[in-house]
Design an enzyme around this catalytic site. Structure first.
Site, PDB file in Angstrom:
ATOM      1  N   GLY A   1       0.834  -1.192   0.000  1.00  0.00           N
ATOM      2  CA  GLY A   1       0.000   0.000   0.000  1.00  0.00           C
ATOM      3  C   GLY A   1       0.862   1.232   0.000  1.00  0.00           C
ATOM      4  O   GLY A   1       2.044   1.157   0.331  1.00  0.00           O
TER       5      GLY A   1
ATOM      6  N   GLY B   1       2.365   5.452   4.504  1.00  0.00           N
ATOM      7  CA  GLY B   1       1.534   6.078   5.530  1.00  0.00           C
ATOM      8  C   GLY B   1       0.137   5.514   5.660  1.00  0.00           C
ATOM      9  O   GLY B   1      -0.709   6.081   6.344  1.00  0.00           O
ATOM     10  N   THR B   2      -0.132   4.361   5.032  1.00  0.00           N
ATOM     11  CA  THR B   2      -1.475   3.814   5.138  1.00  0.00           C
ATOM     12  C   THR B   2      -1.602   2.861   6.318  1.00  0.00           C
ATOM     13  O   THR B   2      -2.646   2.253   6.506  1.00  0.00           O
ATOM     14  CB  THR B   2      -1.882   3.053   3.857  1.00  0.00           C
ATOM     15  OG1 THR B   2      -0.767   2.297   3.406  1.00  0.00           O
ATOM     16  CG2 THR B   2      -2.318   4.015   2.783  1.00  0.00           C
TER      17      THR B   2
ATOM     18  N   LYS C   1       0.827   0.249   7.344  1.00  0.00           N
ATOM     19  CA  LYS C   1       1.382  -1.100   7.230  1.00  0.00           C
ATOM     20  C   LYS C   1       2.115  -1.488   8.518  1.00  0.00           C
ATOM     21  O   LYS C   1       1.863  -2.545   9.095  1.00  0.00           O
ATOM     22  CB  LYS C   1       2.343  -1.169   6.029  1.00  0.00           C
ATOM     23  CG  LYS C   1       1.662  -0.893   4.707  1.00  0.00           C
ATOM     24  CD  LYS C   1       2.602  -1.025   3.531  1.00  0.00           C
ATOM     25  CE  LYS C   1       3.609   0.095   3.428  1.00  0.00           C
ATOM     26  NZ  LYS C   1       2.998   1.403   3.113  1.00  0.00           N
ATOM     27  N   THR C   2       3.002  -0.600   8.940  1.00  0.00           N
ATOM     28  CA  THR C   2       3.745  -0.868  10.165  1.00  0.00           C
ATOM     29  C   THR C   2       2.796  -0.987  11.352  1.00  0.00           C
ATOM     30  O   THR C   2       2.905  -1.902  12.177  1.00  0.00           O
ATOM     31  CB  THR C   2       4.758   0.257  10.414  1.00  0.00           C
ATOM     32  OG1 THR C   2       5.526   0.451   9.228  1.00  0.00           O
ATOM     33  CG2 THR C   2       5.684  -0.083  11.556  1.00  0.00           C
TER      34      THR C   2
ATOM     35  N   HIS D   1      -7.242  32.975 -12.688  1.00  0.00           N
ATOM     36  CA  HIS D   1      -6.937  31.562 -12.874  1.00  0.00           C
ATOM     37  C   HIS D   1      -7.776  30.692 -11.939  1.00  0.00           C
ATOM     38  O   HIS D   1      -8.488  29.790 -12.387  1.00  0.00           O
ATOM     39  CB  HIS D   1      -5.438  31.343 -12.614  1.00  0.00           C
ATOM     40  CG  HIS D   1      -4.983  29.926 -12.768  1.00  0.00           C
ATOM     41  ND1 HIS D   1      -4.293  29.474 -13.862  1.00  0.00           N
ATOM     42  CD2 HIS D   1      -5.124  28.845 -11.946  1.00  0.00           C
ATOM     43  CE1 HIS D   1      -4.033  28.190 -13.716  1.00  0.00           C
ATOM     44  NE2 HIS D   1      -4.520  27.779 -12.556  1.00  0.00           N
ATOM     45  N   GLU D   2      -7.736  31.032 -10.664  1.00  0.00           N
ATOM     46  CA  GLU D   2      -8.484  30.220  -9.690  1.00  0.00           C
ATOM     47  C   GLU D   2      -9.984  30.367  -9.894  1.00  0.00           C
ATOM     48  O   GLU D   2     -10.735  29.393  -9.761  1.00  0.00           O
ATOM     49  CB  GLU D   2      -8.102  30.596  -8.255  1.00  0.00           C
ATOM     50  CG  GLU D   2      -6.668  30.260  -7.863  1.00  0.00           C
ATOM     51  CD  GLU D   2      -6.290  28.805  -8.103  1.00  0.00           C
ATOM     52  OE1 GLU D   2      -7.158  27.915  -7.931  1.00  0.00           O
ATOM     53  OE2 GLU D   2      -5.131  28.551  -8.482  1.00  0.00           O
TER      54      GLU D   2
ATOM     55  N   HIS E   1     -11.030  27.949 -12.538  1.00  0.00           N
ATOM     56  CA  HIS E   1     -11.208  26.582 -12.012  1.00  0.00           C
ATOM     57  C   HIS E   1     -12.550  26.462 -11.304  1.00  0.00           C
ATOM     58  O   HIS E   1     -13.332  25.550 -11.560  1.00  0.00           O
ATOM     59  CB  HIS E   1     -10.130  26.254 -10.968  1.00  0.00           C
ATOM     60  CG  HIS E   1      -8.793  25.927 -11.538  1.00  0.00           C
ATOM     61  ND1 HIS E   1      -8.597  24.987 -12.512  1.00  0.00           N
ATOM     62  CD2 HIS E   1      -7.551  26.399 -11.235  1.00  0.00           C
ATOM     63  CE1 HIS E   1      -7.296  24.913 -12.796  1.00  0.00           C
ATOM     64  NE2 HIS E   1      -6.647  25.765 -12.029  1.00  0.00           N
TER      65      HIS E   1
ATOM     66  N   ASP F   1      -1.481  22.113 -13.814  1.00  0.00           N
ATOM     67  CA  ASP F   1      -2.825  21.704 -14.253  1.00  0.00           C
ATOM     68  C   ASP F   1      -2.751  20.906 -15.547  1.00  0.00           C
ATOM     69  O   ASP F   1      -3.393  19.875 -15.696  1.00  0.00           O
ATOM     70  CB  ASP F   1      -3.695  22.944 -14.509  1.00  0.00           C
ATOM     71  CG  ASP F   1      -3.896  23.754 -13.253  1.00  0.00           C
ATOM     72  OD1 ASP F   1      -3.798  23.174 -12.162  1.00  0.00           O
ATOM     73  OD2 ASP F   1      -4.159  24.970 -13.374  1.00  0.00           O
TER      74      ASP F   1
HETATM   75  P1  ADP Z   1       3.316   2.706   6.597  1.00  0.00           P
HETATM   76  O1  ADP Z   1       4.096   1.710   7.348  1.00  0.00           O
HETATM   77  O2  ADP Z   1       2.231   2.123   5.760  1.00  0.00           O
HETATM   78  O3  ADP Z   1       4.125   3.683   5.812  1.00  0.00           O
HETATM   79  P2  ADP Z   1       2.630   3.533   9.216  1.00  0.00           P
HETATM   80  O4  ADP Z   1       2.020   2.297   9.735  1.00  0.00           O
HETATM   81  O5  ADP Z   1       4.009   3.815   9.634  1.00  0.00           O
HETATM   82  O6  ADP Z   1       2.532   3.603   7.649  1.00  0.00           O
HETATM   83  O7  ADP Z   1       1.681   4.741   9.595  1.00  0.00           O
HETATM   84  C1  ADP Z   1       2.165   5.943  10.096  1.00  0.00           C
HETATM   85  C2  ADP Z   1       1.238   6.473  11.151  1.00  0.00           C
HETATM   86  O8  ADP Z   1       0.008   6.873  10.587  1.00  0.00           O
HETATM   87  C3  ADP Z   1       0.886   5.418  12.176  1.00  0.00           C
HETATM   88  O9  ADP Z   1       1.792   5.445  13.221  1.00  0.00           O
HETATM   89  C4  ADP Z   1      -0.485   5.829  12.629  1.00  0.00           C
HETATM   90  O10 ADP Z   1      -0.417   6.724  13.698  1.00  0.00           O
HETATM   91  C5  ADP Z   1      -1.069   6.538  11.440  1.00  0.00           C
HETATM   92  N1  ADP Z   1      -1.999   5.658  10.734  1.00  0.00           N
HETATM   93  C6  ADP Z   1      -1.843   5.177   9.488  1.00  0.00           C
HETATM   94  N2  ADP Z   1      -2.891   4.420   9.125  1.00  0.00           N
HETATM   95  C7  ADP Z   1      -3.728   4.390  10.169  1.00  0.00           C
HETATM   96  C8  ADP Z   1      -4.990   3.751  10.429  1.00  0.00           C
HETATM   97  N3  ADP Z   1      -5.597   2.999   9.513  1.00  0.00           N
HETATM   98  N4  ADP Z   1      -5.546   3.949  11.634  1.00  0.00           N
HETATM   99  C9  ADP Z   1      -4.952   4.707  12.565  1.00  0.00           C
HETATM  100  N5  ADP Z   1      -3.778   5.327  12.395  1.00  0.00           N
HETATM  101  C10 ADP Z   1      -3.153   5.182  11.215  1.00  0.00           C
HETATM  102 ZN    ZN Z   2      -4.622  25.921 -11.690  1.00  0.00          ZN
HETATM  103 MG    MG Z   3       6.121   1.757   7.608  1.00  0.00          MG
END
Ligand code: ADP
Ligand code: ZN
Ligand code: MG
Length: 608
Positions: free
Chosen positions: A208, A211-212, A214-215, A430-431, A434, A506
């Site tokens: 993914g 920041g989604t 995974k960790t 411009h804005e 849009h 754009d």
């Molecule tokens: P990845 O490993 O996918 O890059 P992380 O797990 O390190 O992302 O996510 C970074 C931070 O974002 C986490 O420590 C958490 O605080 C926040 N975060 C990300 N996804 C979620 C989620 N689904 N629910 C709650 N917090 C989340």
């Molecule tokens: Zn623009």
């Molecule tokens: Mg990570």
């Protein structure tokens, strides 16, 4: 105990060193300390001839002279001739010389000391340096000199304190959690599974965008199952020294097996798991060996092994296929960016411990943050808290949240960057362009805010939010989106008869959409054929690695289709703006005056 020994050894060597240096310095200047008077050779010979000298001691070339009255004097002879020769040459009387008692003393040669120092000093320093590193390494969690030891961090069971997260702390991602529940079950009660001969996945790959979560999800699995958690990043296997990656893998799995049941989490698997032999960045023996070792370890798990390997990557497309074969990372879990509902939950999770004012409406914040990842949202709540503290308020209000959205989205406001009057006017048109196109095309989303305050990279921006987030879009919606993107460019053209560089971003986006329409979604006269790569979840490097699976002839057709789409969209934008030129001017004027227009005011202007 060892530490003490090292310390003692070091101080011992240091003291020895100081003593040796002091001694050698002192000995060289020994004579100076007592400092007998010097005697010239002529004087010496005179004194010999007159019989005033009782004794002479020769050390090397140094002549110590003891007079009859016991005073001591010092002289020197020439090198390479004997003392007698020397004295005779200077005219000493043979008879007189015979009356002096002469003693020859072995020369104390301090040269050996210098030699010794030259040889041993560097060694001594090396030893001390070495000891110091060892000491440091022993103090830290990892050993810098023990190259083949894994750098993995262990959480729980004698390791670092475990992070207190479970599935409750992960918002959304329901499918992913469902899949991982099985892993949790297994880790909690492995016997139940082995009794019926069930094989549990050894490797689960979490993919993914960054920041989604995974960790976070991997940590939550270990929290739910209450087992130790080894965490290591793919790049840490290889870091610094070559030839150690595979050793570290071996060491990691050995340690993990000693603590089973447990989880091994490998972050950034793509750092080692890239396709071997070919691909971006070229081959890398070290990486291949490390990867091979991981495969060997995974294959070597027998039925009784209660270690589950979780790995994460945002580049699943570059992974070596061998990693994804059955018995390895055969379970793939895709983590999507959070949708509206998940965003609200994430916001709730991260505001649990923050004081919120009455007026806070997280639903609205969630609505205004499409495309934000979990990490972005966490960052947003933090920014809001910082803003609140800076304003010396006790509770975070909605205002701080909304301001933080833009900060996270576009970078901090560039107060220093002041637009000139002319620039401001162009930005306003411009804005406004849009915004106007967006609000007059029914397929697009409603306008939330229009602004010409420059932020981050963008000179101005129009925030339009979806009424609802759509997974599936049709051609009409795409065309509308492209028209909106071209709205800024077109407005500049209508008002000034020329365009500026401000529209570059754009145009880039519009072209990308048009390209996708033709090549990916089959929404052109070329029909339902996908041209180019087939990969769906590619977050990066799509353009570079795309395979061209069509002829030059088709390529020309694709280009033609794309330019037709862009032209059509431009025509539409132009038509709308021409027809509503009065509104365009009105909007632009308000923008020049106030710099931002909020949703309510925008609707008022449009409705009037
Ligand atoms: P990845 O490993 O996918 O890059 P992380 O797990 O390190 O992302 O996510 C970074 C931070 O974002 C986490 O420590 C958490 O605080 C926040 N975060 C990300 N996804 C979620 C989620 N689904 N629910 C709650 N917090 C989340
Ligand atoms: Zn623009
Ligand atoms: Mg990570």
């Amino acid at each position: 105990m060892f530490k003490n020994l090292t310390k003692n050894l070091v101080s011992f060597f240091l003291i020895l060193l100081i003593l040796v240096v002091l001694f050698s310095v002192a000995s060289e200047n020994w004579g100076l300390l007592e400092s007998p008077e010097r005697i010239s050779t002529r004087n010496l010979v005179e004194k010999i001839n007159e019989g005033e000298i009782a004794e002479i001691t020769l050390t090397g070339n140094e002549i110590r002279v003891f007079l009859e009255d016991e005073t001591e004097m010092i002289g020197r002879k020439e090198a390479e001739i004997s003392l007698l020769e020397f004295l005779e040459r200077w005219g000493a009387d043979e008879e007189a010389v015979r009356n002096v008692s002469i003693e020859y003393e072995e020369e104390t040669d301090w040269g050996w000391l210098t030699t010794l120092l030259i040889i041993f000093l560097p060694i001594l320093f090396l030893v001390i340096f070495f000891q110091m590193i060892m000491k440091k390494a022993k103090g830290g969690a990892s050993s810098a000199l023990d190259f083949s030891k894994t750098k993995a961090r262990l959480f729980g069971e004698g390791g670092l304190p475990k992070k207190d997260v479970d599935f409750e702390d992960v918002a959304g991602l329901e499918e992913a959690k469902d899949e991982l529940k099985e892993v949790v079950e297994f880790l909690k009660n492995p016997k139940k599974f082995s009794d019926v001969g069930a094989k549990i996945p050894k490797g689960v790959l979490l993919t993914g965008p960054p920041g989604t979560g995974k960790t976070l999800l991997a940590q939550a699995v270990s929290g739910e199952a209450d087992v130790p958690f080894f965490e290591i990043s793919g790049s840490e296997f290889i870091e610094m020294f070559v030839g150690v990656g595979s050793g570290r893998v071996r060491d990691l799995f050995q340690k993990a097996k000693a603590k089973q049941p447990c989880i091994v989490y490998i972050d950034e698997l793509d750092a080692i798991g890239r396709k071997r032999g070919a691909g971006l960045g070229g081959g890398n023996d070290e990486r291949e060996q490390t990867l091979n070792q991981i495969l060997v370890e995974l294959d070597g798990f027998d039925k009784g092994t209660k270690v589950v390997v979780l790995a994460s990557t945002n580049r699943p497309d570059v992974l070596d296929p061998a990693l994804l074969r059955p018995g390895r990372f055969d379970r793939k879990i895709i983590l999507d960016s959070p949708d509206l509902k998940a965003r609200k939950k994430i916001l709730e999770i991260h505001t649990r411990k923050k004081p919120l004012a009455e007026d806070v409406d997280l639903q609205e914040v969630a609505e205004r943050t499409p495309g934000f990842s979990g990490a972005d949202l966490e960052n947003l709540t933090n920014e809001a808290a910082i803003l609140t503290a800076r304003r010396e308020k006790k509770k975070i209000t909605q205002k701080e949240f909304l301001e933080s959205i833009e900060k996270v989205l576009l970078g901090p406001e560039r107060k220093s960057h002041i637009l000139s009057e002319k620039e401001k006017e162009i930005s306003a048109y411009h804005e406004a362009g849009h915004a106007l196109v967006s609000s007059l095309l029914s397929e697009t989303q409603e306008v939330r805010k229009v602004s010409i305050i420059s932020r981050g990279q963008a000179a101005g921006y129009t925030l339009k939010m979806p009424m609802e987030e759509k997974r599936i879009k049709n051609k009409k919606e795409f065309m509308a989106e492209i028209s909106v993107l071209l709205g800024g460019y077109t407005a500049e053209q209508i008002i000034y008869d020329e365009t500026t560089t401000g529209a570059a971003n754009d145009l880039e986006k519009a072209s990308k959409y048009a390209r996708k329409l033709v090549k990916k979604y089959g929404m052109s006269s070329l029909g339902p054929i996908a041209y180019g790569g087939e990969r769906e979840h590619v977050f990066l490097g799509e353009e570079i690695s795309e395979e061209k699976n069509y002829s030059e002839e088709v390529a020309a057709k694709i280009d033609k289709e794309i330019s037709k789409i862009i032209k059509d969209a431009e025509k539409k934008a132009k038509k709308i703006l021409k027809k509503n030129e009065e509104k365009l001017k009105e909007l632009a004027e308000v923008l020049i005056e106030k710099e931002t227009i909020e949703k309510e005011e925008f609707e008022k202007i449009m409705g009037a």
